[in-house]
Every structure is written in C-alpha cells, then in structure tokens.
Scaffold this motif. Sequence first.
Motif, mmCIF file in Angstrom:
data_model
loop_
_atom_site.group_PDB
_atom_site.id
_atom_site.type_symbol
_atom_site.label_atom_id
_atom_site.label_comp_id
_atom_site.label_asym_id
_atom_site.label_seq_id
_atom_site.Cartn_x
_atom_site.Cartn_y
_atom_site.Cartn_z
ATOM 1 N N TYR A 8 -51.773 -47.704 -44.557
ATOM 2 C CA TYR A 8 -52.727 -48.807 -44.474
ATOM 3 C C TYR A 8 -54.018 -48.468 -45.221
ATOM 4 N N ASP A 34 -47.966 -56.572 -37.505
ATOM 5 C CA ASP A 34 -48.703 -55.660 -38.375
ATOM 6 C C ASP A 34 -50.103 -55.396 -37.818
ATOM 7 N N SER A 167 -41.282 -59.351 -45.111
ATOM 8 C CA SER A 167 -41.499 -58.629 -43.855
ATOM 9 C C SER A 167 -40.627 -57.377 -43.799
ATOM 10 N N ASP A 168 -40.834 -56.570 -42.772
ATOM 11 C CA ASP A 168 -40.036 -55.358 -42.603
ATOM 12 C C ASP A 168 -38.547 -55.667 -42.489
ATOM 13 N N HIS A 351 -47.515 -55.635 -45.255
ATOM 14 C CA HIS A 351 -48.613 -54.689 -45.001
ATOM 15 C C HIS A 351 -49.630 -54.711 -46.149
#
Length: 360
Positions: A8, A34, A167-168, A351
């Motif tokens: 991050y 997130d 997204s993940d 992210h």
Amino acid sequence: MMNTEFDYKVDLKSKNILIIMPKFYTYQNEIKKDLVARGANPHFYDEEPEKTKFLIMKNIESIFHKPNIFDRFNKKLTNQILAEMPAGGYDYMLVIRGNVLNELTIHELKLHALKANGKSIYYSWDSFENMRHKGELGRLFDWRGTFDSVDAANSDMDYKLLPLFYSDEFDANNMDEVQEYKYDYVSVSAFFPFRYRYFKAFKEANKDKNLCLKLYLNPSVYRGKKLKDPKLVKNLDMDIVSFEPFSPDIIRDMVKHSKAVIDLAHEKQQGLTMRTMETLGIKRKLVTNNIYLRDYEFYNEDNDLVMENLPGKCDAAEASGDYSAFVLPDAEWLDKPYAENETVRRRYSIHSWIDNLFSI
C-alpha cells in the motif's frame, strides 16, 4: 491459492471515510474490504437506495422539467449522515457518480461532516453525458477523477483519468492454473438489443469454435418489452438469453475456463468497462468494440482485438446472410501465449485504484 499481499502506498489507518456511491454488483464490498484491510473506518451510503422509485423520478424530472425532484432525498440523506457520523467527523469524503446529489448536499457535508483538514474526492465511473450533472458536481471537490479518457481529456474541470479496477477475485495470482479450457470465447452481461444482435452474429459466424455467450434478461424487463415492443423479444434464442442472473462466482468460473473474453460496450461508451479490467487481471485475451482500448498502456495486439463498426457490419450481415465480418480469431491467436507485463497489470488492481483515489 491466495496471494493478496500488496504494498500500500497510502496510509489510511484509523481514518474515517464517508463514501456515497451506488450499489453496483459487489464493487462496494470490494472497496470496503480493501479499506478495512488498511485499518480505515469506511461508512457507506447508497445514492439510489430505491432503484425503481428513482428511475420513475428521473423520468418525471425529464418529462415535466422538475429539477428539484430529488431535493427531499438529498435533505434526508444529509440529515442521516450528520446524525450517524463519528465523533470529530470524517477525514475523507468520497462520492462515486453522485447522480442525484445536489450542490447543497455537498456543501453541507463538507462544512459539517468533514474535518477542517479533511479531503473531498469525486470519482465518475460513468460518462458525463449519462449523468444528470454532466460532471459539474466534481467542481466542488478537492480532487476529481473519471474512468472516461475522452471526458478527462476534453473537460475544463481538471479531471484526472483513473480507469476502473480488477478485484482480488479476478487476480490471476490468486488462482490455480487451468489445465483444460472449456471455452474459446466467453461473454456474460446484461441484455441489451444491440448485444443480442451481435451475439447471434458471433454464434452464426463461429460454429467451429466453442462459444459461451450469455445475456441476463430480467423477467420484469422482458414482460415490459413484450408489451411495448413485442418484435424485440420474439423468438429469443434461449441458448443466449437467461432469465436467471449469473452470480459473480459463476462469471469468474466461466472467464477462468475460457481462452478469451468478449466484452461489448454501448457504441458511445468511451471508458473501459469493469469486465475489461477483470480480463486484464485474470490474464485472458480480450475482444471488444471499444476503440479507446488502444490508448491504454496495457493494450497489446497479442492479447487484445478491437472490432470496429459492429452496427454497420451487423446490418450488412443480416441483409446478405454473410456473417464473415464476425469471424473470431482462431487458434493461431487464441493459443499464442499471453503477453505479460506484471508491473503494468498490477497498476490496475483495486489496491492501486484506491491508492490513486486517496493520494491527494
């Protein structure tokens, strides 16, 4: 296999974040995951909690020229946010789309809900032309961004281009490698007449390929179209049309087990769809009608095919019976290894998207 580690760039630990956005598929949950993982305290409010009612109100506004039709909702939303806000207020206020919000609401929230040193952020994941305020609402914020490259380039409001995200769940690094593909091409989306025409053309032109083309048609929408324009939904190909929605897990499984994805946006759409970003995340080849894809850093002819003027090609095909313009690439392109650039790909994860939003 899960690998959710991410470096991050923005520290949001213990930050109170007010978010006003539409509920759209599972994206609100993905954003929340997130932010919570970063230690933030997000508080979400839906900008259109009653979809059917709001659609009717928009029609009334358009037909009877009632620009203040959403004032009561705005006042109610403002009062609710102020009554429920954390002690000391919010560090950030993020508005996504804000289609029915008025300027008074934004001023009130900045004055009474946002800390003195707090930051306001506006993001549009729709083209300006499709919104009531045409992007003008963004002027009231400290930072404004859009997913639409043309709007960002042509606006005089200092909008920054920020494409959507994957997204993940659509991150190839979180998935086991597929040993055997079920499909050559897959496409799953909402029913629109233009998509249905193109899907039928692709089906006719690619009988030698394994296609999975699905359109979800809400039964209530079907009944309405049947009354208003029966020819539009007469003799539907039920191999393409489904009255049952497809869950995110089912869609992800279809995409995972396909060599390529077909993503057909509205002809006037300029920004890249979420499906395009998910295809990038999962490392699948892409066929799209969005000509603006070529402007992005991840565009690669080995991975991406842009098909232009599908309306004209469809008209010609239906008139002549010759659907050769809809023939999709064969194994020479499909089976060529995916051209990877991991550094670039990770820039479009959820992210990175949140890092960019809050880097003000």
